[in-house]
Design an enzyme around this catalytic site. Structure first.
Site, mmCIF file in Angstrom:
data_model
loop_
_atom_site.group_PDB
_atom_site.id
_atom_site.type_symbol
_atom_site.label_atom_id
_atom_site.label_comp_id
_atom_site.label_asym_id
_atom_site.label_seq_id
_atom_site.Cartn_x
_atom_site.Cartn_y
_atom_site.Cartn_z
ATOM 1 N N HIS A 73 7.391 0.339 -5.679
ATOM 2 C CA HIS A 73 7.149 1.684 -6.209
ATOM 3 C C HIS A 73 8.225 2.635 -5.712
ATOM 4 O O HIS A 73 8.885 2.368 -4.706
ATOM 5 C CB HIS A 73 5.772 2.193 -5.767
ATOM 6 C CG HIS A 73 5.578 2.168 -4.286
ATOM 7 N ND1 HIS A 73 5.065 1.065 -3.617
ATOM 8 C CD2 HIS A 73 5.871 3.071 -3.318
ATOM 9 C CE1 HIS A 73 5.031 1.311 -2.318
ATOM 10 N NE2 HIS A 73 5.515 2.520 -2.108
ATOM 11 N N ASP B 24 8.570 -4.329 1.037
ATOM 12 C CA ASP B 24 7.259 -3.691 1.068
ATOM 13 C C ASP B 24 6.436 -4.101 -0.151
ATOM 14 O O ASP B 24 6.952 -4.200 -1.264
ATOM 15 C CB ASP B 24 7.451 -2.170 1.102
ATOM 16 C CG ASP B 24 6.165 -1.423 1.383
ATOM 17 O OD1 ASP B 24 5.543 -1.693 2.426
ATOM 18 O OD2 ASP B 24 5.793 -0.559 0.572
ATOM 19 N N GLU C 18 6.466 -8.584 2.854
ATOM 20 C CA GLU C 18 5.191 -8.106 3.398
ATOM 21 C C GLU C 18 4.061 -8.668 2.531
ATOM 22 O O GLU C 18 3.752 -8.154 1.461
ATOM 23 C CB GLU C 18 5.113 -6.578 3.402
ATOM 24 C CG GLU C 18 3.825 -6.081 4.056
ATOM 25 C CD GLU C 18 3.303 -4.765 3.489
ATOM 26 O OE1 GLU C 18 2.360 -4.216 4.085
ATOM 27 O OE2 GLU C 18 3.811 -4.313 2.447
ATOM 28 N N ASP D 244 1.300 -0.034 10.305
ATOM 29 C CA ASP D 244 0.157 -0.132 9.398
ATOM 30 C C ASP D 244 -1.162 -0.397 10.129
ATOM 31 O O ASP D 244 -2.215 -0.459 9.496
ATOM 32 C CB ASP D 244 0.375 -1.266 8.390
ATOM 33 C CG ASP D 244 1.360 -0.887 7.289
ATOM 34 O OD1 ASP D 244 1.376 0.293 6.895
ATOM 35 O OD2 ASP D 244 2.118 -1.761 6.840
#
Length: 574
Positions: free
Chosen positions: A247, A328, A357, A424
């Site tokens: 994104h 990511d 990831e 995270d």
């Protein structure tokens, strides 16, 4: 014999080329079911007047998890091709297991019965960069590591560590701060830095990219970044950047054009827009990361998007000599793009590391055509459950780790990215409820495990913090507020891992005993053996370990009489 539990497939983690000459073949059976397993094998074209020429070799029990036993054999077919089956004995019963099913006796009239490894093509061997196996990573969240240049602080930045981290506050961390503190990393003993995103973005975390070709000005400029990479390389430290290709950010120019021009925008196919007009609240009508309106999902099937992102991947390698990419939300991007990405990256730098990831079983991405590794959260979860959360005992931990080790081929495991905490998750010390002895055990487990381990900035000095944003506090540089005992513990483990390769990727891990909260395992190779004993319980264990003859204490407590609560012992064969 429970035949329903017996499993093999001729590929992935059950049959693979470990190197250009060696095949690894695995078989799964019901736990405790088989007394003996042998491999029946031969070259499919090796026939004489007496029939197909085969051999039989015993397989080794390589591990046991909650439900299954796993058997392994290493074999070097002289002509790099193989047909094979398995002879399994349980009590008085013996069966032969082939691709066509089970037989009382091995059928030798036709090789078509058997599993097939058609040919060991060198180009098909999974190859991660050779340097990764000896690397220990240090994850840096650039906004919170160190502020070395006050002149580039973002508007509204507050003094370093003057308040708790929030979703939207800034402290001014930058590249110069990393350069200024490179000695800390050298002293600790790490050899790689993983930076969370550094590209121009609105947020403090930078996962909402505005421009993939520009450094965020709060971190410095391209010359400063080039200097940072040079300083790292001069100190034996690799540099890996975070690529957010699933994104973009809300203020990414193509998305802003879409918001302005809607269906007339030339960028409308860069994103997954479901309808017009575009709606942002209460839930966006375009695909995003999760349902985050400020992170519109990129359409990586679009040729223009692919070309742009592949240009980004090459640019930061070719212009700045970075050593790897961490990807990511990698599992939400199409496989076709990642295959092109790998080709682009490896063409730019053949020894670049590609890390995805992914939090679940990732075999589809680890077949040599996409990633070199994924973040090993199955290891993370098992270690935290055993030591920090106290929700499983040593036996269950050993079973879970055995399952982890058999999820992937051995050469994939050697490059796996192992971690205990990150940006995270909440801090490791918080998982341990502030118990630093527990934390020491967790680092002992990670730094004696196969793969390439990673330390989240500040964990080495005992920093605390709950889940985002709490885990993103400013690095503590006041030594009086640092836990130097914890630092020395981790530093010693890193030194031992470097000195004794058996503790890292040149050693086989074997669980010897797992009772209650006490675990004993061995890391061994042809010329070295190290025994590791730990007590993850809150009570001392007396006479827990008889030291084998010829072993000496390498690190930790002398466990000949007692091992204290959360204590450990490491013994090396003289």
């Amino acid at each position: 014999m429970l035949k329903e539990a017996i499993y093999h497939r001729a590929g992935n983690n059950y049959a693979y080329a470990y190197d250009e000459k060696t095949l690894h073949i695995r078989l799964r059976t019901k736990k405790g079911d088989a007394d003996k397993v042998s491999l029946i094998y031969g070259d499919p074209y090796d026939w004489t007047k007496d029939g197909w020429q085969t051999s039989s070799s015993p397989m080794t029990l390589s591990g046991t998890d909650e439900w299954f036993d796993y058997y392994l054999i290493e074999i070097q077919p002289p002509f790099r091709r193989l047909r094979y089956g398995f002879e399994i004995t349980s009590g008085d019963e013996t069966v032969v297991y082939t691709e066509k099913g089970f037989y009382d006796e091995a059928p030798f009239d036709d090789t078509a019965y058997y599993f097939c490894f058609p040919f060991l093509n060198a180009i098909d061997v999974f190859r991660a960069p050779s340097w990764v196996k000896d690397t220990v990573w240090y994850q840096i969240f650039p906004e919170r590591f160190a502020n070395g240049d006050l002149s580039n602080d973002p508007e509204g930045a507050v003094p370093w560590g003057s308040e708790e981290p929030k979703k939207d506050n800034f402290f001014g961390g930058d590249f110069q701060g990393v350069i200024d503190h490179i000695d800390h990393l050298v002293k600790l003993g790490v050899s790689g830095i993983y930076f969370t995103p550094i590209f121009k973005a609105k947020s403090n975390h930078k996962y909402d990219t505005i421009d993939y070709m520009e450094i965020d000005p709060q971190f410095g400029d391209k010359e400063t970044f080039k200097k940072l990479v040079k300083v790292c390389h001069e100190n034996g430290i690799k540099v890996m950047l975070d690529a957010v290709f699933n994104h973009s950010g809300y203020y990414f120019e193509p998305f802003q054009d879409v918001l302005k021009n809607e269906e007339k925008s030339r960028y409308k196919n860069w994103f997954h827009l479901r309808e017009y007009p575009i709606v942002i609240e209460p839930r966006p009508n375009y695909d995003t990361f999760a349902f985050e309106k400020t992170m519109p999902k990129l359409n990586t099937e679009n040729p223009e998007v692919r070309e742009y992102l592949l240009k980004v991947a090459r640019y930061w390698i070719e212009e700045f000599d970075i050593d790897g990419w961490r990807l990511d939300v990698a599992n939400e991007v199409d496989h076709s793009f990642w295959r092109e990405f790998r080709t682009a990256v490896k063409t730019a730098k053949s020894e670049a590391y590609i890390l995805g990831e992914i939090w679940h079983d990732s075999m589809n991405w680890l077949q040599g055509d996409q990633f070199d590794a994924v973040m090993n959260y199955p290891f993370t979860n098992a270690a935290l459950e055993f030591v920090a959360k106290n929700t499983i005992d040593a036996k269950v931990f050993a079973e879970k780790i055995t399952a982890v080790m058999h999820m992937y081929p051995e050469n994939v495991n050697e490059a796996a990215f192992n971690l205990l905490g990150s940006h995270d998750t909440k801090r490791v010390l918080n998982f341990c409820d502030g118990n630093k002895d527990k934390m020491k055990l967790l680092f002992l487990l990670m730094l004696t495990f196969k793969g390439t381990p990673c330390i989240y900035y500040g964990d080495e000095i005992g920093m605390t913090g709950e889940i985002d944003p709490g885990c993103r506090k400013c690095m503590e540089w006041d030594e009086e507020k640092q836990d130097l005992d914890l630092f020395n513990h981790i530093q010693t483990l890193l030194s031992l891992r470097k000195e004794h390769k058996v503790l890292a990727n040149e050693g086989k891990l074997s669980f010897i005993s797992a009772k209650g909260k006490t675990l004993l395992y061995e890391k061994s190779s042809y010329d070295e053996s190290i025994l590791i004993l730990l007590n993850a319980g809150d009570a001392a264990v007396e006479k827990s370990f008889i030291i084998p003859e010829g072993y000496e204490l390498l690190f930790g407590n002398d466990a000949s009489e007692v091992i204290p609560p959360y204590g450990f012992s490491m013994y090396r064969k003289k």
